[in-house]
Design a protein around this motif. Structure first.
Motif, short mmCIF file in Angstrom:
data_model
loop_
_atom_site.label_atom_id
_atom_site.label_comp_id
_atom_site.label_asym_id
_atom_site.label_seq_id
_atom_site.Cartn_x
_atom_site.Cartn_y
_atom_site.Cartn_z
N ASP A 86 0.73 -1.35 -0.12
CA ASP A 86 0.12 0.11 -0.05
C ASP A 86 0.84 1.42 0.18
N GLN A 87 2.15 1.15 0.43
CA GLN A 87 3.19 2.40 0.39
C GLN A 87 4.08 2.18 -0.87
N SER A 88 3.69 1.40 -1.81
CA SER A 88 4.59 1.32 -2.91
C SER A 88 4.68 2.59 -3.48
N HIS A 89 5.51 2.82 -4.53
CA HIS A 89 5.74 4.20 -5.17
C HIS A 89 4.51 4.29 -6.04
N SER A 90 4.30 5.57 -5.95
CA SER A 90 3.13 6.27 -6.89
C SER A 90 3.60 7.45 -7.67
N ASP A 91 3.96 7.51 -8.80
CA ASP A 91 4.39 8.61 -9.29
C ASP A 91 3.28 8.88 -10.42
N VAL A 94 4.67 7.96 -13.96
CA VAL A 94 5.10 6.89 -14.14
C VAL A 94 3.79 5.72 -14.35
N TYR A 95 3.73 5.05 -15.44
CA TYR A 95 2.66 4.01 -15.55
C TYR A 95 3.20 2.75 -15.94
N THR A 96 2.43 1.72 -15.41
CA THR A 96 2.83 0.47 -15.57
C THR A 96 1.70 -0.51 -16.44
N VAL A 97 2.06 -1.00 -17.55
CA VAL A 97 1.19 -1.78 -18.42
C VAL A 97 1.88 -3.21 -18.52
N VAL A 98 0.82 -4.11 -17.98
CA VAL A 98 1.20 -5.41 -17.92
C VAL A 98 0.87 -5.91 -19.60
N LEU A 99 1.65 -6.86 -20.13
CA LEU A 99 1.43 -7.60 -21.41
C LEU A 99 1.41 -9.06 -20.84
N THR A 100 0.19 -9.49 -20.98
CA THR A 100 0.20 -11.08 -20.50
C THR A 100 -0.62 -11.65 -21.67
N GLY A 101 -1.07 -12.97 -21.19
CA GLY A 101 -1.86 -13.96 -22.18
C GLY A 101 -1.36 -15.15 -22.22
N GLY A 102 -1.90 -15.89 -22.90
CA GLY A 102 -1.40 -17.57 -23.16
C GLY A 102 0.08 -17.54 -23.92
N VAL A 125 10.26 4.59 -22.20
CA VAL A 125 9.77 3.21 -22.11
C VAL A 125 10.79 2.36 -21.45
N TYR A 126 10.31 1.58 -20.33
CA TYR A 126 11.24 0.51 -19.55
C TYR A 126 10.47 -0.74 -19.95
N SER A 127 11.36 -1.68 -20.20
CA SER A 127 10.71 -3.08 -20.33
C SER A 127 11.31 -4.15 -19.22
N SER A 168 11.77 -1.18 -8.18
CA SER A 168 13.43 -0.77 -8.57
C SER A 168 12.78 -0.05 -9.78
N MET A 169 12.19 -0.31 -10.84
CA MET A 169 12.28 0.22 -12.16
C MET A 169 11.28 1.43 -12.00
N LYS A 170 10.30 1.45 -11.05
CA LYS A 170 9.22 2.81 -10.67
C LYS A 170 10.11 3.92 -10.06
N LYS A 171 11.17 3.43 -9.14
CA LYS A 171 12.17 4.52 -8.53
C LYS A 171 12.97 5.13 -9.47
N ILE A 172 13.45 4.09 -10.56
CA ILE A 172 14.34 4.72 -11.51
C ILE A 172 13.64 5.73 -12.44
N ALA A 173 12.28 5.40 -12.87
CA ALA A 173 11.65 6.22 -13.46
C ALA A 173 11.16 7.52 -12.81
N SER A 174 10.89 7.28 -11.69
CA SER A 174 10.63 8.85 -10.89
C SER A 174 11.93 9.73 -10.88
N ALA A 175 13.09 9.03 -10.58
CA ALA A 175 14.29 10.09 -10.38
C ALA A 175 14.60 10.42 -11.81
N MET A 176 14.41 9.86 -12.93
CA MET A 176 14.30 10.62 -14.16
C MET A 176 13.45 11.86 -14.21
#
Length: 307
Positions: A86-91, A94-102, A125-127, A168-176
């Protein structure tokens, strides 16, 4: 003579009686005021001395127990990220998009296509790669070879690694300090598709998290339907060393993954009713709409123009 004898006996008897009698103490607590004071003072001092000695011993024991507890207390280097979801980074940038599927749904190709598209819109864009694939290609045995205890331990570490890498990726993106989209090749809820339901619930319970907490970590979800459902001629296992599923199993996993994410409020299911470029065009349009709505929800942040 007899009288003298009797007198002697009487004297001896009296002497014996006197010898048998206990001697009186030097002071009489019942009659001497001074002796009462001395007696009371002696008792008080004795009790006080005993209390002091007892108190010192008790304090020594308490100190020893406290020192032992401190010595046994584990050193905490960092709070487990699973315990602070609940305290995870929220900027808002910064947007997180999940690519999923079979299996064989086109995630790898989609990552390249979406990266190019989003960068053209002004986003960084980070992958984030698929964690199980990294682990399996590193030499870890397949799930089918694991017993129940091994499977639970394995999936627990997969989920922990997934969340740590995302944070970690969210924090890096926020720092940029630039608008950034993080594309995830699968994410936390995908794990549930590969576990019996009872195992999945136990995993959440052991880590003290809920599906709702995991779901709300992500901005949007794109479900790329497996080629085994509608584009069978394109289904292959040759392009992924960790993929071993046949067509029927791929369809089954696709349905399970879809069910895992179905409750997310911004989910797009990209089926195979068009060719793959058409599939990607539909996904790009969906993400454009989602990101535009997110911009409007956070107007105070500087955001790129959607072209």
């Amino acid at each position: 003579m007899k009288a003298n004898a009797r007198g002697g006996q009487a004297l001896r008897s009296a002497a014996r009686s006197k010898a048998d009698k206990p001697l009186r103490p030097k002071f009489d607590v019942l009659t001497s005021h001074k002796s009462v004071f001395e007696y009371t003072l002696g008792c008080t001092l004795g009790l006080a001395g005993g209390y002091i000695i007892w108190g010192q011993e008790l304090k020594k024991k308490a100190d020893a127990i406290r020192e032992l507890k401190e010595a046994l207390k584990p050193e905490i280097v960092e709070v487990d990220p699973l315990q602070r979801l609940d305290q995870s980074h929220s900027d808002s940038q910064v947007y997180t998009v999940v690519l999923t599927g079979g299996p064989c749904g086109g995630k790898s190709t989609a990552l390249a296509t979406l990266t190019k598209h989003l960068r053209a819109q002004g986003y960084e864009v980070y992958s984030v790669p698929e964690i199980p694939t990294l682990v399996f290609t590193a030499g870890v045995p397949t799930i089918s070879s694991m017993n129940e205890e091994q499977l639970l331990a394995f999936e627990k570490q997969i989920l922990t690694t997934q969340i740590q890498l995302e944070e970690s990726m969210k924090k890096i993106a926020s720092a940029m300090d630039k608008p950034t989209v993080i594309l995830l090749d699968r994410a936390a809820l995908d794990i549930s598709a590969y576990l019996p339901y009872s195992f999945w619930k136990k995993l959440l319970q052991d880590l003290d998290i809920t599906e709702k907490q995991l779901r709300e970590r992500y901005t949007a979800v794109v479900h790329l339907v497996t080629a085994a459902n509608g584009a069978e001629s394109y289904y292959t296992t040759a392009n992924n060393a960790a993929r071993t599923e046949g067509i029927e199993q791929a369809r089954e996993l696709d349905d399970k993954v879809k069910h895992a994410w179905i409750a997310h409020t911004r989910t797009f299911v990209a089926d195979n009713t068009t060719d793959f470029p058409g599939k990607m065009q539909r996904v790009c349009s969906f993400l454009d709409d989602v990101l535009t709505s997110q911009h409007k929800a956070a107007p105070t942040k500087e955001t790129p123009e959607v072209k």
